[in-house]
Structures are given as structure tokens and as C-alpha cells.
Enzyme design. Structure first.
Site, PDB file in Angstrom:
ATOM      1  N   HIS A 139     -10.236   5.392   8.851  1.00  0.00           N
ATOM      2  CA  HIS A 139      -9.069   5.282   7.966  1.00  0.00           C
ATOM      3  C   HIS A 139      -9.253   6.127   6.713  1.00  0.00           C
ATOM      4  O   HIS A 139      -8.313   6.775   6.237  1.00  0.00           O
ATOM      5  CB  HIS A 139      -8.828   3.825   7.559  1.00  0.00           C
ATOM      6  CG  HIS A 139      -7.924   3.089   8.487  1.00  0.00           C
ATOM      7  ND1 HIS A 139      -8.370   2.156   9.383  1.00  0.00           N
ATOM      8  CD2 HIS A 139      -6.583   3.168   8.677  1.00  0.00           C
ATOM      9  CE1 HIS A 139      -7.340   1.685  10.080  1.00  0.00           C
ATOM     10  NE2 HIS A 139      -6.250   2.277   9.672  1.00  0.00           N
TER      11      HIS A 139
ATOM     12  N   GLN B 214       0.817  -1.217   0.000  1.00  0.00           N
ATOM     13  CA  GLN B 214       0.000   0.000   0.000  1.00  0.00           C
ATOM     14  C   GLN B 214       0.844   1.257   0.000  1.00  0.00           C
ATOM     15  O   GLN B 214       0.531   2.233  -0.671  1.00  0.00           O
ATOM     16  CB  GLN B 214      -0.865   0.028   1.275  1.00  0.00           C
ATOM     17  CG  GLN B 214      -2.304  -0.281   1.058  1.00  0.00           C
ATOM     18  CD  GLN B 214      -3.080  -0.183   2.375  1.00  0.00           C
ATOM     19  OE1 GLN B 214      -3.023   0.819   3.078  1.00  0.00           O
ATOM     20  NE2 GLN B 214      -3.791  -1.234   2.700  1.00  0.00           N
TER      21      GLN B 214
ATOM     22  N   PRO C 236      -5.136  -6.140   5.447  1.00  0.00           N
ATOM     23  CA  PRO C 236      -5.775  -6.974   4.422  1.00  0.00           C
ATOM     24  C   PRO C 236      -4.985  -8.277   4.258  1.00  0.00           C
ATOM     25  O   PRO C 236      -3.767  -8.285   4.425  1.00  0.00           O
ATOM     26  CB  PRO C 236      -5.646  -6.127   3.146  1.00  0.00           C
ATOM     27  CG  PRO C 236      -5.281  -4.756   3.591  1.00  0.00           C
ATOM     28  CD  PRO C 236      -4.601  -4.881   4.912  1.00  0.00           C
TER      29      PRO C 236
ATOM     30  N   TYR D 170     -12.972  -1.898   3.463  1.00  0.00           N
ATOM     31  CA  TYR D 170     -11.502  -1.967   3.464  1.00  0.00           C
ATOM     32  C   TYR D 170     -10.894  -1.364   2.221  1.00  0.00           C
ATOM     33  O   TYR D 170      -9.734  -0.978   2.212  1.00  0.00           O
ATOM     34  CB  TYR D 170     -11.038  -3.424   3.623  1.00  0.00           C
ATOM     35  CG  TYR D 170     -11.565  -3.954   4.922  1.00  0.00           C
ATOM     36  CD1 TYR D 170     -11.017  -3.511   6.133  1.00  0.00           C
ATOM     37  CD2 TYR D 170     -12.672  -4.783   4.959  1.00  0.00           C
ATOM     38  CE1 TYR D 170     -11.542  -3.921   7.338  1.00  0.00           C
ATOM     39  CE2 TYR D 170     -13.203  -5.198   6.169  1.00  0.00           C
ATOM     40  CZ  TYR D 170     -12.636  -4.755   7.355  1.00  0.00           C
ATOM     41  OH  TYR D 170     -13.164  -5.136   8.554  1.00  0.00           O
ATOM     42  N   LEU D 171     -11.684  -1.317   1.142  1.00  0.00           N
ATOM     43  CA  LEU D 171     -11.153  -0.753  -0.094  1.00  0.00           C
ATOM     44  C   LEU D 171     -11.202   0.772  -0.063  1.00  0.00           C
ATOM     45  O   LEU D 171     -10.326   1.425  -0.630  1.00  0.00           O
ATOM     46  CB  LEU D 171     -11.960  -1.287  -1.286  1.00  0.00           C
ATOM     47  CG  LEU D 171     -11.315  -1.115  -2.655  1.00  0.00           C
ATOM     48  CD1 LEU D 171      -9.947  -1.781  -2.714  1.00  0.00           C
ATOM     49  CD2 LEU D 171     -12.212  -1.690  -3.736  1.00  0.00           C
ATOM     50  N   GLN D 172     -12.229   1.321   0.592  1.00  0.00           N
ATOM     51  CA  GLN D 172     -12.398   2.789   0.692  1.00  0.00           C
ATOM     52  C   GLN D 172     -11.084   3.543   0.823  1.00  0.00           C
ATOM     53  O   GLN D 172     -10.696   4.320  -0.042  1.00  0.00           O
ATOM     54  CB  GLN D 172     -13.180   3.135   1.964  1.00  0.00           C
ATOM     55  CG  GLN D 172     -14.656   3.110   1.889  1.00  0.00           C
ATOM     56  CD  GLN D 172     -15.270   3.559   3.218  1.00  0.00           C
ATOM     57  OE1 GLN D 172     -14.659   4.304   3.976  1.00  0.00           O
ATOM     58  NE2 GLN D 172     -16.471   3.113   3.473  1.00  0.00           N
ATOM     59  N   ASP D 173     -10.398   3.303   1.947  1.00  0.00           N
ATOM     60  CA  ASP D 173      -9.222   4.144   2.243  1.00  0.00           C
ATOM     61  C   ASP D 173      -8.057   3.839   1.314  1.00  0.00           C
ATOM     62  O   ASP D 173      -7.205   4.680   1.079  1.00  0.00           O
ATOM     63  CB  ASP D 173      -8.799   3.996   3.713  1.00  0.00           C
ATOM     64  CG  ASP D 173      -8.292   2.614   4.061  1.00  0.00           C
ATOM     65  OD1 ASP D 173      -7.077   2.439   4.152  1.00  0.00           O
ATOM     66  OD2 ASP D 173      -9.118   1.704   4.248  1.00  0.00           O
ATOM     67  N   GLN D 174      -8.023   2.605   0.742  1.00  0.00           N
ATOM     68  CA  GLN D 174      -6.910   2.248  -0.138  1.00  0.00           C
ATOM     69  C   GLN D 174      -6.987   2.957  -1.489  1.00  0.00           C
ATOM     70  O   GLN D 174      -6.003   3.006  -2.219  1.00  0.00           O
ATOM     71  CB  GLN D 174      -6.885   0.731  -0.364  1.00  0.00           C
ATOM     72  CG  GLN D 174      -6.625  -0.061   0.914  1.00  0.00           C
ATOM     73  CD  GLN D 174      -6.532  -1.562   0.644  1.00  0.00           C
ATOM     74  OE1 GLN D 174      -5.729  -2.011  -0.156  1.00  0.00           O
ATOM     75  NE2 GLN D 174      -7.378  -2.332   1.300  1.00  0.00           N
TER      76      GLN D 174
END
Length: 379
Positions: free
Chosen positions: A333, A117, A144, A307-311
């Protein structure tokens, strides 16, 4: 190359490793010297952590604070000061991002996915192709799982207009780590904006339930069966295909078990639920936890899971144009990533409640970003 120094307060919002990841990556990309103070001030053990699992940290820290920072330093031949265990302040002075082979090792079960990341946005703007050798935990707590990175993060993030290859050499689990992943990617001139606002309907549900090391195969079968039963209660008309897997001995280090379940929609959206086994927790419970997480992510009407939001935030900030994603409740996050993308990269974000009729009764939001149109100076 260096611009004015950016001052970051490491104690606000998420107040942990994520502030370090986002701020050093953006500092590296934009060539801005950085100082982060009050690192983890809100946590029970302030200061940088190696992620040594033995440290008495009530909030398990991301085990790659140091290896992540050192990796960014090496990617751009930068200068890093204050980067030792327990330090509450670091300063970082980036130079030019270079391609080639880079290695980072958390020396623990620290997550290789979090190393990925922090480094991926940087190497996209390198002068030549990169090969990242990342060592640590592939399926570790508080991060993740590598299967999530490959099955969910990869196909979605590639919509920004680049490709990467992720080769899982060895899987590593808590507490030993010992996993290794090799990521290969070529640089881009610019990133395209994305528009993920049409959810579609769920067309497929599939996954893998794994055991590694001394754990019996029956554990994988039990996790899978319990997850399928749990999903069937809510979604009756779809075949749920969860494969039980025994990780080959030569491709896994240590013992572990876990499960990831993916739901795919008619418009190509991907959602996941996952869980890892712990000593004393029965297999059914692990399977049910993953299934319930997936179902919760399907209820909110967004196009990405929590979990994908902040990435996606850093990529949206760098892209050339307006990106939009529809989400469920905006996580801490994500709020943290937005804050620092605005402060450091000067991207403009707007978060608003979704106005679509089908979302009226749900906690659904649109995150919109006017990206800065970062251009690779080397290409």
C-alpha cells in the site's frame, strides 16, 4: 483550471481501491483531469465495486470505491464518468474545492475511515471549513477501525499542522453498516513537513475491547484478558490497561465485537494492533490476534505501524519541505501511494534502509520525501 490529463494504470501494484483513492484525491487537489484504466484488473472481479458484500469477490473490495469517488466529485463540483459498478475505467475532471457540508454513504459496511482518507487532504485545501458526514461501517474488515483513526492516525497526522474533530455518532458493523461519523476541519495555507525518526521507548499500553448489540459483555472481558496475557509474555514491566466496553444501544447499529490496543512511546509515537470478531471465532483468539499484531509492530524499530505508513504518504507529498518517517518493512500500500504521489504530484521520495546502529539487525527503513509545498489558493 484544468492541466494536462493524467493517465493512471489501475492494475499495477496494489491494483485496488487505494489507487483510486490516491489518484482522485491528488487529481482534485492539483486540478488535474484524470483517467484511470484497468481498474482492479488483477482482482478476481475486475471493475468498480460498491463494496456490496454479496458480490462474489474473493478479495473483499473496499466498500467505498463509488461513494469515495462521488464524494471527491462533490467536494469540487467535478465531472465523473464511468463511475458505475463493474466499470474498469473512470475519467474525472476536477474544479475548485469547496468547503461546507458534504455527505457520503457507502450504503453497506463500507469503511467510513477510507472515506475520510480520500477526502481529508482535499478539504484541507478548500476555501472554507468543512463538515463531512460519513456513513457506513466504523469497525469493518479490510480497513482501519474508527478507534484507530481517532487514537493513532489523528494525533500523528495533526503534526502536519492542522486539527480535525471526529464525532462518532453511531457505530456500524459488518454486514449492515449503519454507522455515522462527522468530521469537522478548517482549511490550511500549507502543510508542515514531519520528522518521525526517533522511536523512544514504550511507556504505555492501553486499549478498548467492545461488544455491541446482542453479544454478551463477557466476550469483551475475555478478549481483553487474552490480549493482556499475550502482551505480558513479552512486555512484563508495563501495566496494560484494556477497558472492556458495552457500546450503548443508541450508539451502535447491529452486532459486533472487536479490540484495539495502542502502545505509546516516550517520543509520542503510537502503534496499534486490532482485530474484529467473526461468527464462530472465540473471544480469546480475537484478543490474541490484536496483541500479536501490536507486538509485531513494536519489533521492527519503526516510528509508525504498518497501517499508518501509507496514510501519511499523500500528506508528506503535499507538505512544504522534507519529511522523514522510520518504518518497518514497506508495505505494498505504501509503495503504491509513493508511486502515484510521484507520478501525479511530482513529489520526490527516497526509501532506504535505516543506518542507525539499533536498527542494524532489524528490517527498518527511512522514507524521505521532498514535498511539493502545495499552497491553498483560496486563503
Amino acid at each position: 483550471m484544468a492541466g494536462p490529463r493524467v493517465e493512471v494504470d489501475g492494475s499495477i501494484m496494489e491494483g485496488g481501491g487505494q489507487i483510486l483513492r490516491v489518484s482522485t484525491a491528488l487529481s482534485c487537489l492539483l486540478g488535474l483531469p484524470l483517467r484511470v484504466q484497468k481498474i482492479r484488473a488483477g482482482r478476481s472481479t475486475p471493475g468498480l465495486s460498491s463494496g456490496g458484500w454479496k458480490s462474489k469477490i474473493k478479495v473483499l473490495t473496499r466498500p467505498q470505491h463509488l461513494s469515495g469517488l462521488e464524494m471527491i466529485r462533490d467536494l469540487c463540483d467535478g465531472r465523473l464518468e464511468g463511475a458505475e459498478i463493474g466499470s474498469t475505467e473512470i475519467t474525472f475532471t476536477p474544479e475548485k474545492i469547496k468547503g461546507g457540508i458534504h455527505t457520503a454513504d457507502t450504503k453497506t459496511a463500507g469503511s467510513v475511515c477510507l472515506l475520510m482518507q480520500v477526502s481529508m487532504p482535499c478539504v484541507l485545501f478548500a476555501a472554507s471549513p468543512s463538515e463531512l458526514h460519513l456513513r457506513g461501517g466504523t469497525n469493518a474488515e479490510m480497513a482501519p477501525q474508527i478507534d484507530y483513526t481517532v487514537m493513532v492516525f489523528k494525533p500523528i497526522v495533526e503534526k502536519f499542522g492542522f486539527r480535525f474533530n471526529c464525532d462518532i455518532k453511531t457505530r456500524g458493523y459488518y454486514p449492515k453498516g449503519g454507522g455515522e461519523v462527522i468530521v469537522r476541519m478548517s482549511p490550511v495555507k500549507q502543510l508542515n513537513p514531519i520528522n518521525l525518526t526517533d522511536r523512544g521507548c514504550v511507556t504505555k499500553i492501553y486499549g478498548r475491547a467492545f461488544v455491541a448489540g446482542v453479544l454478551p459483555f463477557k466476550v469483551a472481558k475475555d478478549m481483553a484478558a487474552a490480549a493482556v496475557r499475550c502482551i505480558r509474555k513479552e512486555i512484563r514491566d508495563l501495566y496494560v490497561n484494556i477497558q472492556p466496553v458495552q457500546e450503548p444501544k443508541d450508539q451502535a447499529f447491529g452486532n459486533g465485537n472487536g479490540i484495539i490496543i495502542i502502545a505509546e512511546t516516550s517520543t509520542g509515537c503510537l502503534f496499534a494492533g486490532s482485530s474484529l470478531g467473526k461468527r464462530g471465532v472465540n473471544a480469546d483468539k480475537v484478543g490474541i490476534e490484536a496483541a500479536e499484531m501490536l507486538l509485531a509492530n513494536l519489533r521492527h524499530g519503526g516510528t509508525v505501524d504498518e497501517y499508518l505508513q501509507d496514510q501519511l504518504i499523500v500528506f508528506m507529498a503535499l507538505a512544504n519541505g522534507v519529511s522523514r518517517i522510520k518504518t518497518g518493512p514497506v508495505t505494498l500500500h505504501t509503495q503504491t501511494a509513493i508511486h502515484f504521489a510521484e507520478q501525479i504530484a511530482k513529489a520526490k521520495f527516497i526509501v532506504k534502509k535505516s543506518e542507525d546502529e539499533e536498527d542494524a539487525s532489524k528490517d527498518t527503513y527511512i522514507i524521505e520525501c521532498q514535498g511539493i509545498g502545495m499552497t491553498n489558493p483560496n486563503l
